[in-house]
Design an enzyme around this catalytic site. Structure first.
Site, PDB file in Angstrom:
ATOM      1  CG  HIS A  43      -4.514 -63.755 -68.472  1.00  0.00           C
ATOM      2  ND1 HIS A  43      -5.130 -64.984 -68.505  1.00  0.00           N
ATOM      3  CD2 HIS A  43      -5.442 -62.897 -67.988  1.00  0.00           C
ATOM      4  CE1 HIS A  43      -6.366 -64.872 -68.054  1.00  0.00           C
ATOM      5  NE2 HIS A  43      -6.567 -63.606 -67.721  1.00  0.00           N
ATOM      6  CD  GLU A  70      -4.002 -66.165 -71.873  1.00  0.00           C
ATOM      7  OE1 GLU A  70      -3.679 -66.633 -70.759  1.00  0.00           O
ATOM      8  OE2 GLU A  70      -4.042 -66.856 -72.911  1.00  0.00           O
ATOM      9  CG  HIS A 190      -4.310 -74.502 -68.424  1.00  0.00           C
ATOM     10  ND1 HIS A 190      -4.411 -73.208 -67.956  1.00  0.00           N
ATOM     11  CD2 HIS A 190      -4.296 -75.303 -67.339  1.00  0.00           C
ATOM     12  CE1 HIS A 190      -4.484 -73.225 -66.637  1.00  0.00           C
ATOM     13  NE2 HIS A 190      -4.411 -74.485 -66.235  1.00  0.00           N
TER      14      HIS A 190
END
Length: 239
Positions: A43, A70, A190
């Site tokens: 990310h 991401e 997450h």
């Protein structure tokens, strides 16, 4: 089979704390694959406090499993993804200063914006995934964008797991079933960890991929990377 994608952002954070190249991000990615991970997630954020843009370019030829990038689809992010051409891009609604992803997209309000982004990535041959909560209307509108998958934001599940795991998982089962009926693949990520991962998998065995970084890297400090990946993969089996 649900694939395990290891998010290596925290490894980059450790490296960046001192500068230099320790730990070596490329070696960690290669080792994760050798130890059984089916994917690598990064990310890159605008301030490069985790994975840097250069890292993404360096990783692409080294990652032999699934490479997932991401991030928020800013012009710079879109340019990076189209240049690198990962297997998958996961669109998240993070503000530039967000510590970590903390909400899914409002796909109703952002339908036109997300549809344009999804079209652009799919025309480049890149699988798309949209980060969402469990609201089924949000998931329906995600499907309208033409995305291939959604990624369920599992922090609420993780936060409530120890209180009442049946209640914690219920909206995620409903959301995953709605996505399946709409023809969407389902990812999840997450705050998933060794305590709550198997229960998620057992109840939603058609999840395509889980992306796990923080907890996995923390566990690796005690267990070692190889044993940690083995432990997480064992959570994605019913034996």
């Amino acid at each position: 089979m649900t694939k395990l994608s290891v998010n290596i952002n925290k490894v980059a954070t450790l490296r960046n704390a001192r500068g230099g190249d320790m730990p070596n991000l490329l070696k960690v990615a290669i080792d994760c694959e050798a130890f059984g991970a089916e994917g690598i997630t990064v990310h890159p954020r605008p301030d490069e406090r985790h994975v840097k843009m250069k890292d993404v370019y360096d990783l692409r030829p080294k990652v032999k499993t699934e490479f997932n990038i991401e991030g928020y689809p800013s012009p710079e992010f879109i340019k990076l993804v189209k240049a690198v051409r990962p297997n998958q891009v996961t669109l998240v609604p993070d503000a530039p200063d967000a510590i970590t992803s903390n909400a899914g997209w409002d796909t109703v309000m952002n339908l036109e914006f997300l549809t344009d982004i999804v079209d652009e990535f799919k025309s480049a041959g890149i699988r798309t995934s949209i980060f969402t909560g469990t609201n089924t209307e949000i998931i329906e509108y995600a499907a309208r964008t033409g995305t291939d998958r959604i990624e369920l934001y599992t922090e609420p599940y993780a936060a409530n797991y120890s209180k009442n795991r049946e209640e914690a998982i219920a909206p995620f089962i409903e959301a995953a079933m709605a996505a399946k009926k709409l023809g969407l693949g389902v990812n999840a990520g997450h705050d998933l960890n060794l305590e709550n991962l198997n229960y998620l998998y057992t109840n939603i065995p058609w999840i395509d991929e889980v992306s796990i970084g923080h907890a996995l890297i923390c566990d690796a400090l005690y267990m070692g990377l190889e044993k940690t990946i083995e432990a997480y993969k064992s959570c994605l089996r019913n034996d």
